[in-house]
Design a protein around this motif. Structure first.
Motif, PDB file in Angstrom:
ATOM      1  N   TRP A  55       0.851  -1.186   0.000  1.00 51.28           N
ATOM      2  CA  TRP A  55       0.000   0.000   0.000  1.00 51.28           C
ATOM      3  C   TRP A  55       0.886   1.235   0.000  1.00 51.28           C
ATOM      4  CZ3 TRP A  55       0.832   3.443   3.897  1.00 51.28           C
ATOM      5  CH2 TRP A  55       1.525   2.964   5.012  1.00 51.28           C
ATOM      6  N   ALA A  56       0.293   2.376  -0.322  1.00 50.04           N
ATOM      7  CA  ALA A  56       1.002   3.659  -0.257  1.00 50.04           C
ATOM      8  C   ALA A  56      -0.011   4.775  -0.075  1.00 50.04           C
ATOM      9  CB  ALA A  56       1.817   3.896  -1.524  1.00 50.04           C
ATOM     10  N   VAL A  57       0.438   5.832   0.570  1.00 43.75           N
ATOM     11  CA  VAL A  57      -0.327   7.078   0.651  1.00 43.75           C
ATOM     12  C   VAL A  57       0.618   8.185   0.227  1.00 43.75           C
ATOM     13  CG1 VAL A  57      -1.550   8.723   2.117  1.00 43.75           C
ATOM     14  CG2 VAL A  57      -1.808   6.277   2.534  1.00 43.75           C
ATOM     15  N   MET A  64      -4.407  13.806  -0.297  1.00 38.51           N
ATOM     16  CA  MET A  64      -3.792  12.536   0.074  1.00 38.51           C
ATOM     17  C   MET A  64      -4.385  11.485  -0.857  1.00 38.51           C
ATOM     18  SD  MET A  64      -3.798  12.703   4.258  1.00 38.51           S
ATOM     19  CE  MET A  64      -5.570  12.837   4.475  1.00 38.51           C
ATOM     20  N   VAL A  65      -3.522  10.633  -1.408  1.00 37.37           N
ATOM     21  CA  VAL A  65      -3.986   9.596  -2.328  1.00 37.37           C
ATOM     22  C   VAL A  65      -3.547   8.247  -1.779  1.00 37.37           C
ATOM     23  CG1 VAL A  65      -3.943   8.720  -4.684  1.00 37.37           C
ATOM     24  CG2 VAL A  65      -3.784  11.196  -4.278  1.00 37.37           C
ATOM     25  N   TYR A  66      -4.522   7.426  -1.412  1.00 40.37           N
ATOM     26  CA  TYR A  66      -4.267   6.083  -0.901  1.00 40.37           C
ATOM     27  C   TYR A  66      -4.433   5.091  -2.049  1.00 40.37           C
ATOM     28  CZ  TYR A  66      -5.381   1.558   1.120  1.00 40.37           C
ATOM     29  OH  TYR A  66      -5.416   0.220   1.388  1.00 40.37           O
ATOM     30  N   SER A  67      -3.503   4.144  -2.146  1.00 37.55           N
ATOM     31  CA  SER A  67      -3.622   3.083  -3.148  1.00 37.55           C
ATOM     32  C   SER A  67      -3.018   1.816  -2.569  1.00 37.55           C
ATOM     33  CB  SER A  67      -2.906   3.470  -4.446  1.00 37.55           C
ATOM     34  OG  SER A  67      -1.527   3.689  -4.190  1.00 37.55           O
ATOM     35  N   GLY A  68      -3.418   0.701  -3.134  1.00 38.77           N
ATOM     36  CA  GLY A  68      -2.882  -0.572  -2.681  1.00 38.77           C
ATOM     37  C   GLY A  68      -3.213  -1.668  -3.670  1.00 38.77           C
ATOM     38  N   PRO A  72      -9.187  -0.174  -4.260  1.00 34.00           N
ATOM     39  CA  PRO A  72      -9.476   1.010  -5.079  1.00 34.00           C
ATOM     40  C   PRO A  72      -8.704   2.223  -4.551  1.00 34.00           C
ATOM     41  CG  PRO A  72     -11.307   0.576  -3.593  1.00 34.00           C
ATOM     42  CD  PRO A  72     -10.327  -0.568  -3.439  1.00 34.00           C
ATOM     43  N   GLU A  73      -8.220   3.047  -5.477  1.00 34.18           N
ATOM     44  CA  GLU A  73      -7.552   4.287  -5.082  1.00 34.18           C
ATOM     45  C   GLU A  73      -8.584   5.191  -4.419  1.00 34.18           C
ATOM     46  OE1 GLU A  73      -4.529   6.483  -7.626  1.00 34.18           O
ATOM     47  OE2 GLU A  73      -6.321   7.746  -7.829  1.00 34.18           O
ATOM     48  N   GLN A  74      -8.153   5.880  -3.363  1.00 33.38           N
ATOM     49  CA  GLN A  74      -9.039   6.819  -2.669  1.00 33.38           C
ATOM     50  C   GLN A  74      -8.300   8.129  -2.475  1.00 33.38           C
ATOM     51  OE1 GLN A  74     -11.629   5.412   0.482  1.00 33.38           O
ATOM     52  NE2 GLN A  74     -10.753   3.359   0.257  1.00 33.38           N
ATOM     53  N   ARG A  75      -9.018   9.227  -2.652  1.00 41.68           N
ATOM     54  CA  ARG A  75      -8.444  10.565  -2.522  1.00 41.68           C
ATOM     55  C   ARG A  75      -9.169  11.338  -1.434  1.00 41.68           C
ATOM     56  NH1 ARG A  75      -5.481  12.229  -7.111  1.00 41.68           N
ATOM     57  NH2 ARG A  75      -5.310  10.543  -8.615  1.00 41.68           N
ATOM     58  N   ALA A  76      -8.386  12.152  -0.734  1.00 44.92           N
ATOM     59  CA  ALA A  76      -8.954  12.984   0.325  1.00 44.92           C
ATOM     60  C   ALA A  76      -8.219  14.322   0.337  1.00 44.92           C
ATOM     61  CB  ALA A  76      -8.813  12.299   1.681  1.00 44.92           C
ATOM     62  N   PRO A  77      -8.891  15.388   0.747  1.00 50.31           N
ATOM     63  CA  PRO A  77      -8.185  16.673   0.863  1.00 50.31           C
ATOM     64  C   PRO A  77      -7.118  16.593   1.948  1.00 50.31           C
ATOM     65  CG  PRO A  77     -10.384  16.814   1.816  1.00 50.31           C
ATOM     66  CD  PRO A  77     -10.275  15.462   1.177  1.00 50.31           C
ATOM     67  N   GLN A  78      -6.004  17.274   1.705  1.00 51.30           N
ATOM     68  CA  GLN A  78      -4.923  17.290   2.690  1.00 51.30           C
ATOM     69  C   GLN A  78      -4.845  18.658   3.330  1.00 51.30           C
ATOM     70  OE1 GLN A  78      -1.006  16.211   1.276  1.00 51.30           O
ATOM     71  NE2 GLN A  78      -0.032  17.294   2.961  1.00 51.30           N
ATOM     72  N   GLY A  79      -5.162  18.717   4.592  1.00 47.65           N
ATOM     73  CA  GLY A  79      -4.999  19.955   5.344  1.00 47.65           C
ATOM     74  C   GLY A  79      -3.614  19.985   5.979  1.00 47.65           C
ATOM     75  N   THR A 130      -5.998  -0.850   9.722  1.00 45.61           N
ATOM     76  CA  THR A 130      -4.814  -0.154  10.200  1.00 45.61           C
ATOM     77  C   THR A 130      -3.597  -0.750   9.513  1.00 45.61           C
ATOM     78  OG1 THR A 130      -5.834   0.289  12.349  1.00 45.61           O
ATOM     79  CG2 THR A 130      -3.434   0.439  12.225  1.00 45.61           C
ATOM     80  N   LEU A 131      -2.788   0.116   8.911  1.00 44.11           N
ATOM     81  CA  LEU A 131      -1.600  -0.301   8.176  1.00 44.11           C
ATOM     82  C   LEU A 131      -0.375   0.355   8.791  1.00 44.11           C
ATOM     83  CD1 LEU A 131      -3.193   0.431   4.706  1.00 44.11           C
ATOM     84  CD2 LEU A 131      -2.828  -1.849   5.673  1.00 44.11           C
ATOM     85  N   THR A 132       0.744  -0.359   8.828  1.00 42.62           N
ATOM     86  CA  THR A 132       1.981   0.212   9.335  1.00 42.62           C
ATOM     87  C   THR A 132       3.035   0.160   8.248  1.00 42.62           C
ATOM     88  OG1 THR A 132       2.684  -1.900  10.259  1.00 42.62           O
ATOM     89  CG2 THR A 132       1.518  -0.395  11.744  1.00 42.62           C
ATOM     90  N   GLY A 133       3.920   1.148   8.258  1.00 41.72           N
ATOM     91  CA  GLY A 133       4.979   1.204   7.266  1.00 41.72           C
ATOM     92  C   GLY A 133       5.951   2.322   7.569  1.00 41.72           C
ATOM     93  N   CYS A 134       6.572   2.840   6.524  1.00 41.76           N
ATOM     94  CA  CYS A 134       7.615   3.846   6.636  1.00 41.76           C
ATOM     95  C   CYS A 134       7.255   5.039   5.764  1.00 41.76           C
ATOM     96  CB  CYS A 134       8.947   3.266   6.174  1.00 41.76           C
ATOM     97  SG  CYS A 134       9.443   1.761   7.060  1.00 41.76           S
TER      98      CYS A 134
END
Length: 158
Positions: A55-57, A64-68, A72-79, A130-134
Motif C-alpha cells: 500500500w502507499a499514501v 492525500m492519495v491512498y492506493s494498494g 481502489p484508489e481513494q483521494r482525500a483533501p490534505q490539510g 490499520t496499516l503500518t509502514g515507513c
C-alpha cells in the motif's frame, strides 16, 4: 490676564499646525517555519508505504492519495498536519466517504523488504483497517537505491 490668554491661544494654534505624531511601525511578523519532523520538511510531497499488503499514501500538499494492491484508489483533501511532539497527524474523509488518517512519527523505520532505512514510521488508518509502514519525502525515496538511509540529497550551491 490678556497676555496669558494670548499665550495659551498661540500655543493651541502652534499645536494644531504641528504634524501629527506618527505611530511607530509594528514589526513584521516572523515568517512561519515549515513543519519539520526528523529532518523531513512536511510541506514537501511525502510518501508513506508498506507491504503485506502493499500500500502507499501520497501526501501531495493539497490531497492525500491512498492506493494498494487489489484496493481502489481513494483521494482525500490534505490539510495542515497537527504536530504533537514527535508526531504529525493528517485526518480527512475520502471522496468515497472513508475516514483516512495518516500519522508519521520521528523514528527510523525499515520496510522489511529492502535494506533501506526511512526517517519516519507511518501508521495509516483507512476505514477500519490499520496499516503500518515507513515514510519519507518522495524525492528522497526516488533518489535512494535499495539500501541505505532514505534522505534528500543536499542541493549544490549555485
Amino acid at each position: 490676564m490678556r497676555a496669558l490668554v494670548l499665550t495659551a491661544a498661540a500655543a493651541l494654534v502652534l499645536t494644531a499646525c504641528s504634524p501629527a505624531a506618527e505611530a511607530p511601525e509594528a514589526p513584521e511578523p516572523a515568517p512561519e517555519r515549515a513543519p519539520v519532523l526528523a529532518g523531513v520538511d512536511l510541506t514537501q510531497p511525502l510518501r508513506a508505504l508498506g507491504n503485506e499488503p502493499f500500500w502507499a499514501v501520497e501526501l501531495r500538499g493539497t490531497e492525500m492519495v491512498y492506493s494498494g494492491v487489489d484496493r481502489p484508489e481513494q483521494r482525500a483533501p490534505q490539510g495542515a498536519p497537527v504536530i504533537r511532539g514527535t508526531m504529525a497527524v493528517w485526518e480527512a474523509t475520502t471522496t468515497a466517504g472513508t475516514p483516512l488518517s495518516v500519522t508519521l512519527t520521528a523514528t527510523e523505520c525499515s520496510d522489511g523488504m529492502s535494506s533501506r532505512t526511512y526517517p519516519l514510521t507511518a501508521l495509516v488508518k483507512v476505514g477500519e483497517e490499520t496499516l503500518t509502514g515507513c515514510a519519507a519525502t518522495v524525492s528522497a525515496i526516488m533518489s535512494t537505491g535499495e539500501s541505505g538511509m532514505v534522505v534528500d540529497q543536499p542541493q549544490p550551491a549555485g
